[in-house]
Scaffold this motif. Sequence first.
Motif, PDB file in Angstrom:
ATOM      1  N   ARG A  95       0.737  -4.847  10.010  1.00  0.00           N
ATOM      2  CA  ARG A  95      -0.662  -4.650  10.412  1.00  0.00           C
ATOM      3  C   ARG A  95      -1.126  -3.230  10.090  1.00  0.00           C
ATOM      4  NH1 ARG A  95      -4.661  -5.816  14.452  1.00  0.00           N
ATOM      5  NH2 ARG A  95      -5.474  -3.908  15.384  1.00  0.00           N
ATOM      6  N   GLU A  96      -0.329  -2.232  10.462  1.00  0.00           N
ATOM      7  CA  GLU A  96      -0.713  -0.848  10.211  1.00  0.00           C
ATOM      8  C   GLU A  96      -0.771  -0.553   8.713  1.00  0.00           C
ATOM      9  OE1 GLU A  96      -1.819   1.231  12.500  1.00  0.00           O
ATOM     10  OE2 GLU A  96      -1.548  -0.407  13.939  1.00  0.00           O
ATOM     11  N   LEU A  97       0.146  -1.139   7.951  1.00  0.00           N
ATOM     12  CA  LEU A  97       0.136  -0.939   6.504  1.00  0.00           C
ATOM     13  C   LEU A  97      -1.128  -1.522   5.873  1.00  0.00           C
ATOM     14  CD1 LEU A  97       3.857  -1.821   5.735  1.00  0.00           C
ATOM     15  CD2 LEU A  97       2.804   0.425   5.385  1.00  0.00           C
ATOM     16  N   LEU A  98      -1.498  -2.737   6.289  1.00  0.00           N
ATOM     17  CA  LEU A  98      -2.689  -3.379   5.737  1.00  0.00           C
ATOM     18  C   LEU A  98      -3.953  -2.606   6.094  1.00  0.00           C
ATOM     19  CD1 LEU A  98      -1.762  -7.101   6.512  1.00  0.00           C
ATOM     20  CD2 LEU A  98      -1.917  -6.060   4.237  1.00  0.00           C
ATOM     21  N   MET A  99      -4.011  -2.113   7.313  1.00  0.00           N
ATOM     22  CA  MET A  99      -5.190  -1.358   7.728  1.00  0.00           C
ATOM     23  C   MET A  99      -5.263  -0.015   6.993  1.00  0.00           C
ATOM     24  SD  MET A  99      -5.241  -2.252  11.813  1.00  0.00           S
ATOM     25  CE  MET A  99      -6.769  -1.367  12.125  1.00  0.00           C
ATOM     26  N   ALA A 100      -4.107   0.632   6.818  1.00  0.00           N
ATOM     27  CA  ALA A 100      -4.096   1.919   6.114  1.00  0.00           C
ATOM     28  C   ALA A 100      -4.450   1.756   4.647  1.00  0.00           C
ATOM     29  CB  ALA A 100      -2.721   2.571   6.256  1.00  0.00           C
ATOM     30  N   CYS A 101      -3.956   0.684   4.027  1.00  0.00           N
ATOM     31  CA  CYS A 101      -4.169   0.480   2.595  1.00  0.00           C
ATOM     32  C   CYS A 101      -5.617   0.163   2.258  1.00  0.00           C
ATOM     33  CB  CYS A 101      -3.248  -0.636   2.102  1.00  0.00           C
ATOM     34  SG  CYS A 101      -3.136  -0.769   0.300  1.00  0.00           S
ATOM     35  N   THR A 102      -6.372  -0.328   3.243  1.00  0.00           N
ATOM     36  CA  THR A 102      -7.764  -0.699   2.992  1.00  0.00           C
ATOM     37  C   THR A 102      -8.753   0.333   3.536  1.00  0.00           C
ATOM     38  OG1 THR A 102      -7.731  -2.073   5.004  1.00  0.00           O
ATOM     39  CG2 THR A 102      -7.278  -3.174   2.899  1.00  0.00           C
ATOM     40  N   GLU A 103      -8.276   1.542   3.830  1.00  0.00           N
ATOM     41  CA  GLU A 103      -9.179   2.610   4.269  1.00  0.00           C
ATOM     42  C   GLU A 103     -10.109   3.013   3.129  1.00  0.00           C
ATOM     43  OE1 GLU A 103      -6.791   5.823   5.593  1.00  0.00           O
ATOM     44  OE2 GLU A 103      -6.224   4.874   7.494  1.00  0.00           O
ATOM     45  N   ASP A 104     -11.332   3.346   3.476  1.00  0.00           N
ATOM     46  CA  ASP A 104     -12.281   3.819   2.470  1.00  0.00           C
ATOM     47  C   ASP A 104     -11.815   5.153   1.896  1.00  0.00           C
ATOM     48  OD1 ASP A 104     -13.925   1.640   2.872  1.00  0.00           O
ATOM     49  OD2 ASP A 104     -15.153   2.660   4.397  1.00  0.00           O
ATOM     50  N   GLY A 105     -11.966   5.314   0.596  1.00  0.00           N
ATOM     51  CA  GLY A 105     -11.654   6.588  -0.032  1.00  0.00           C
ATOM     52  C   GLY A 105     -10.178   6.910  -0.145  1.00  0.00           C
ATOM     53  N   LEU A 106      -9.313   5.906  -0.009  1.00  0.00           N
ATOM     54  CA  LEU A 106      -7.872   6.150  -0.094  1.00  0.00           C
ATOM     55  C   LEU A 106      -7.500   6.540  -1.526  1.00  0.00           C
ATOM     56  CD1 LEU A 106      -5.228   5.855   1.663  1.00  0.00           C
ATOM     57  CD2 LEU A 106      -4.983   3.613   0.592  1.00  0.00           C
ATOM     58  N   PRO A 107      -6.784   7.663  -1.717  1.00  0.00           N
ATOM     59  CA  PRO A 107      -6.372   8.050  -3.085  1.00  0.00           C
ATOM     60  C   PRO A 107      -5.527   6.966  -3.731  1.00  0.00           C
ATOM     61  CG  PRO A 107      -6.048   9.858  -1.532  1.00  0.00           C
ATOM     62  CD  PRO A 107      -6.381   8.653  -0.711  1.00  0.00           C
ATOM     63  N   GLU A 108      -5.677   6.804  -5.034  1.00  0.00           N
ATOM     64  CA  GLU A 108      -5.018   5.720  -5.745  1.00  0.00           C
ATOM     65  C   GLU A 108      -3.497   5.821  -5.663  1.00  0.00           C
ATOM     66  OE1 GLU A 108      -4.705   2.190  -7.479  1.00  0.00           O
ATOM     67  OE2 GLU A 108      -6.604   3.150  -6.895  1.00  0.00           O
ATOM     68  N   ASP A 109      -2.951   7.034  -5.721  1.00  0.00           N
ATOM     69  CA  ASP A 109      -1.494   7.158  -5.669  1.00  0.00           C
ATOM     70  C   ASP A 109      -0.948   6.755  -4.301  1.00  0.00           C
ATOM     71  OD1 ASP A 109      -2.659   9.348  -4.456  1.00  0.00           O
ATOM     72  OD2 ASP A 109      -1.062  10.735  -5.043  1.00  0.00           O
ATOM     73  N   GLU A 110      -1.703   7.072  -3.248  1.00  0.00           N
ATOM     74  CA  GLU A 110      -1.281   6.675  -1.902  1.00  0.00           C
ATOM     75  C   GLU A 110      -1.395   5.158  -1.735  1.00  0.00           C
ATOM     76  OE1 GLU A 110      -2.353   7.645   2.791  1.00  0.00           O
ATOM     77  OE2 GLU A 110      -3.148   8.916   1.180  1.00  0.00           O
ATOM     78  N   ALA A 111      -2.476   4.585  -2.249  1.00  0.00           N
ATOM     79  CA  ALA A 111      -2.631   3.127  -2.185  1.00  0.00           C
ATOM     80  C   ALA A 111      -1.492   2.437  -2.929  1.00  0.00           C
ATOM     81  CB  ALA A 111      -3.977   2.711  -2.788  1.00  0.00           C
ATOM     82  N   HIS A 112      -1.081   2.988  -4.061  1.00  0.00           N
ATOM     83  CA  HIS A 112       0.016   2.401  -4.840  1.00  0.00           C
ATOM     84  C   HIS A 112       1.306   2.383  -4.034  1.00  0.00           C
ATOM     85  CE1 HIS A 112       2.256   1.304  -8.439  1.00  0.00           C
ATOM     86  NE2 HIS A 112       3.137   2.238  -8.123  1.00  0.00           N
ATOM     87  N   ARG A 113       1.597   3.471  -3.320  1.00  0.00           N
ATOM     88  CA  ARG A 113       2.821   3.526  -2.507  1.00  0.00           C
ATOM     89  C   ARG A 113       2.746   2.548  -1.343  1.00  0.00           C
ATOM     90  NH1 ARG A 113       1.998   9.097  -3.541  1.00  0.00           N
ATOM     91  NH2 ARG A 113       1.122   9.431  -1.457  1.00  0.00           N
ATOM     92  N   LEU A 114       1.589   2.467  -0.694  1.00  0.00           N
ATOM     93  CA  LEU A 114       1.434   1.534   0.422  1.00  0.00           C
ATOM     94  C   LEU A 114       1.586   0.091  -0.043  1.00  0.00           C
ATOM     95  CD1 LEU A 114      -1.560   3.154   2.348  1.00  0.00           C
ATOM     96  CD2 LEU A 114       0.750   2.822   3.246  1.00  0.00           C
ATOM     97  N   ARG A 115       1.005  -0.237  -1.187  1.00  0.00           N
ATOM     98  CA  ARG A 115       1.085  -1.603  -1.692  1.00  0.00           C
ATOM     99  C   ARG A 115       2.527  -1.992  -2.013  1.00  0.00           C
ATOM    100  NH1 ARG A 115      -3.770  -3.987  -3.689  1.00  0.00           N
ATOM    101  NH2 ARG A 115      -2.556  -5.090  -5.259  1.00  0.00           N
TER     102      ARG A 115
END
Length: 241
Positions: A95-115
Amino acid sequence: MSQYRHEVEAGTVIEPHRHDGDHQLLYVSNGIFATKTEHGTWVASAQRAIWTPAETWHEHRVYGRTLVHLLRFPAPEELFPGDRPTVIAVSPLLRELLMACTEDGLPEDEAHRLRAVIRDRVRHADLAPLSLPAARDPRLADACRLVTSDLGTPRTITWLAARTGTSDRHLARLFRAEFGTTYPQWRTNVRVFQAMVELSDGATVTETAHRCGWATTSAFVDTFARTMGQTPGAYRAAALP
């Protein structure tokens, strides 16, 4: 965009469509999001997420105040086999991962690691089907309509068989053959889903128990908590503005 979140108004219907090149993982931190295909209806809630394969025609219906978290995966990244949606249990970590990954303005490199972590967690998630399959046999379809049109009145399989022109034994076999479950288990899923709708619309726990056919409020609370992982009172509080 590969991942995003957005709020959807109660009662919204998204017409039939498909995603040609992407699979879709959909989670809601509030409300109910129902995905319907020709094979039935799958339900996302705060405890469940829906994986919808690429190329699958589907439509959506929203109940209650709903915050959607959506991730798209390219077709080669097939996390689940088959051409039908899959419902998975959402752990506190996922749940926390999904919510963090869909934050507005999330840097692409951080989104890649979360995914990358989300992919691993989704692959190991428990299947937690809360689905309402579509009946193919006309007698089974008639039986389902009789139940869903009046959930407040308990119907035995013998009563249903008599009104659909079959025997109770054959009707029981149809439930197992088409839905992979017994009639009582199917009816419980239908009642829990309707209870989610009632609670999201503001009905009290007691009103919901009565409308959905539980003999007592305590029996409803016990069944809902075992199925959804939280009491109906807690679910109602989270679903309402």
